[in-house]
Design an enzyme around this catalytic site. Structure first.
Site, short mmCIF file in Angstrom:
data_model
loop_
_atom_site.label_atom_id
_atom_site.label_comp_id
_atom_site.label_asym_id
_atom_site.label_seq_id
_atom_site.Cartn_x
_atom_site.Cartn_y
_atom_site.Cartn_z
N SER A 159 40.01 18.27 8.21
CA SER A 159 40.46 19.45 7.48
C SER A 159 39.99 19.47 6.03
CB SER A 159 41.99 19.55 7.52
OG SER A 159 42.59 18.36 7.02
N HIS B 293 45.64 20.31 0.45
CA HIS B 293 44.26 20.45 0.94
C HIS B 293 43.45 21.24 -0.08
CE1 HIS B 293 45.82 19.08 4.80
NE2 HIS B 293 44.59 19.02 5.26
#
Length: 287
Positions: A41, A269
């Site tokens: 990711s 993220h």
């Protein structure tokens, strides 16, 4: 041919073709770089608009760092990055997503692949789960310190996981090389997610836990870099370029989303801005 030399040849060839085609039909550049992006990711970009409709279960953005690298180098990109991927999903087995299974990522590689980027390893040591355990919405002593939990008895459990995973990362790199024997293989590390002491007034993490979490990230980077360099591959360390743009930064400057994202990005993220910065930095290292 080394990628940097190959890139220069491609640019020169494109210029010659454009000059030759002046006044006529536009010719296509010869020798376009064949680029394949692998990874988890941190490379895929979950929730960053626009998401790739081809494989929705991978939560892959069309504006992740591989797309920035491809555009910067004028490369033809095959992006098989997939959120939640472990190193086994790169080299050994298909990955199950909420929309079905996707093939192991090395299946996208061929002898004609010129460039491979890969970001992998965090999920092998359950790093995202660890990060969630480091969140404490209330100040001490309400809650439990993840640093204390993971270092009980003077043994750093997370460091142990990294040490055990590192040889597997090396085997994954070997498998990538076997499937792309003529490519330049570039491993992109993980960035600076939080600054020293964190920012408990803005992110729900005690100072010592913020420091512990970044130390774990650093140990993943350092262990992977050792595996990369022993194989004469390239490691791109993005900790410097993301420093000061961590989860504590103003959202207009942050390269990583906080525990509660201020924009379309997964918690902890890369943001869209982060992907742009990381991609630009990686491309610069390849020129």
């Amino acid at each position: 041919m080394h990628l940097r030399t190959r890139t220069a040849v491609v640019v020169a060839a494109a210029g010659c073709l454009l000059a030759a085609s002046a006044g006529g039909s536009v010719a296509q550049p010869a020798g376009t770089l064949d680029y394949v992006a692998l990874g988890d990711s941190a490379a895929a970009g979950p929730l960053i608009p626009d998401q790739d409709p081809a494989t929705p279960g991978c939560l892959r953005s069309l504006h992740n760092y591989p797309s920035v690298v491809a555009q910067s180098l004028g490369a033809r990109l095959t992006d098989v990055t997939c959120s939640s991927a472990r190193s086994s999903h790169i080299a050994d087995a298909s990955q199950t997503t909420f929309t079905g299974a996707v093939p192991r990522q090395v299946d996208a590689l061929t002898a004609d692949t010129d460039l491979v980027t890969v970001t992998i390893g965090a999920n092998d040591v359950n790093l995202f789960t660890t990060a969630l355990r480091c969140l404490n919405p209330l100040p001490e002593p309400s809650g439990t310190s993840c640093a204390d939990t993971f270092t009980t008895g003077g043994v750093d459990q997370m460091r142990g996981l990294v040490d055990r995973a590192a040889p597997q990362w090396g085997e994954t790199l070997d498998e990538i090389r076997a499937h792309a024997p003529n490519a330049e293989i570039v491993v992109v590390g993980y960035g600076t997610y939080t600054r020293p002491g964190g920012c408990p007034d803005r992110q729900p993490m005690w100072p010592r836990d913020a420091d512990y979490l970044q130390r774990v990230m650093d140990s993943v980077n350092d262990a992977m870099a050792e595996q990369v360099r022993s194989r004469a591959m390239t490691f791109v360390d993005i900790r410097t370029v993301t420093a000061g743009h961590d989860i504590c930064a103003d959202p207009s400057r942050a390269h990583y989303a906080g525990a509660v994202p201020a924009e379309s990005a997964a918690p902890l993220h890369p943001t869209a801005l982060g992907m742009q910065a990381i991609g630009a930095y990686v491309a610069d290292q390849l020129r």
